[in-house]
Design an enzyme around this catalytic site. Structure first.
Site, PDB file in Angstrom:
ATOM      1  CB  ALA A 248       2.176  -0.010  11.419  1.00  0.00           C
TER       2      ALA A 248
ATOM      3  N   GLY B  24       4.488  -0.559   6.050  1.00  0.00           N
ATOM      4  CA  GLY B  24       4.640   0.893   6.028  1.00  0.00           C
ATOM      5  C   GLY B  24       6.053   1.346   5.756  1.00  0.00           C
TER       6      GLY B  24
ATOM      7  CD  GLU C 128       1.946   1.222   2.756  1.00  0.00           C
ATOM      8  OE1 GLU C 128       0.857   1.244   2.166  1.00  0.00           O
ATOM      9  OE2 GLU C 128       2.044   1.126   4.007  1.00  0.00           O
TER      10      GLU C 128
ATOM     11  CD  GLU D 201       0.933  -3.425   4.579  1.00  0.00           C
ATOM     12  OE1 GLU D 201       1.558  -2.357   4.718  1.00  0.00           O
ATOM     13  OE2 GLU D 201       1.174  -4.246   3.660  1.00  0.00           O
TER      14      GLU D 201
END
Length: 282
Positions: A88, A133, A136, A156
């Protein structure tokens, strides 16, 4: 006859013009002549950190790909030399108020679910950093090809949040609950060799060859029935985690969806005639 069929297939593929379509500033989709689409993350100045705008573009690209019956396999790549995606955009996140963060959440989720819910097989080509992310997005793919520079992880909790792009659900499905807990709780980064040993990536290739190898793998997959590929993926995804009896019912439903298809008829005919199938895709 087989040689003529090979020649015709090669001519058909060569006749297909590769084309590129951009989705916003940071995402591009390139159509290859092998029924493969390449979705490229292209925000090099930020090492592909996923901003709200980039998330919208990923979601839009996935929506277009999901509706394209000519695409048999999607390969997720990065244009950055040293990173797949660092996760992110924390600079953007730091500027958001609580209310703005709440509104931004569905935007971010749409990018990850868009990749996860693509109906055709997907392959991630990972090099360099694939963190948070970014990892992910790779986990949302069916297969992950990584080169020797790859560094993956879900860090995270080290910044006060949790993996929110599917990581807490996708990682244990790959490596088991205990291993996923260790990786998520420790927030540690895992280099390529160990990542392959742990099953965090599926194929480990020479440095700099992740994209080439992923596209080659995708082309091999795309040579099979598009109807069969989508049905097989559906059965794999929907059946995962169910008890055996329920899973077999999912499989039976997927079988019924292909048993009377044009692809099934063509596949059987091509086998008996000793030629390459020309899939109708229906």
């Amino acid at each position: 006859m087989p040689e003529q069929a090979d020649d015709q297939r090669d001519q058909d593929q060569q006749g297909d013009q590769e084309s590129t379509r951009r989705f916003g500033e940071y995402v591009a989709v390139r159509r290859h002549a092998t029924y493969v689409a390449e979705l490229s993350l292209d925000r090099p100045k930020a090492m592909n950190a996923v901003s709200s705008g980039m998330a919208r573009s990923i979601a839009a690209a996935c929506e277009a790909l999901a509706a394209d019956r000519d695409v048999r396999v999607v390969v997720l790549t990065s244009t950055h030399e040293r990173a797949f995606c660092v996760g992110a955009d924390l600079k953007e996140r730091n500027s958001l108020t609580d209310a703005e963060l709440v509104r931004q959440r569905p935007v971010a989720r749409a990018a990850y679910t868009g990749m996860l819910e693509l109906p055709m097989p997907t392959v991630a080509a990972v090099h360099g950093y694939a963190l948070g992310g970014g990892f992910e997005l790779a986990l949302a793919c069916d297969l992950i090809v990584a080169d020797g520079t790859a560094v993956v992880g879900l860090p995270e909790v080290s910044v006060g949040v949790i993996p929110g792009g599917g990581g807490t659900q996708l990682l244990p499905r790959r490596v088991g609950a205990a291993r996923a807990a260790e990786l998520i709780f420790s927030a540690r980064r895992v280099e390529a060799g160990e990542a392959r040993e742990l099953g965090l990536v599926d194929v480990l290739v020479d440095e700099g060859s992740d994209r080439t190898e992923a596209l080659a793998l995708a082309a091999r997959i795309a040579g099979n029935s598009p109807v069969g590929l989508r049905a097989a993926k559906r059965a794999l995804r929907l059946g995962h985690g169910l008890d055996l009896r329920a899973g077999l019912e999912i499989e039976d439903a997927a079988w019924r969806s292909v048993a009377f298809s044009g692809d099934r008829a063509e596949g059987v005919a091509a086998f008996n005639e000793k030629r390459h199938p020309q899939w109708p895709g229906e």
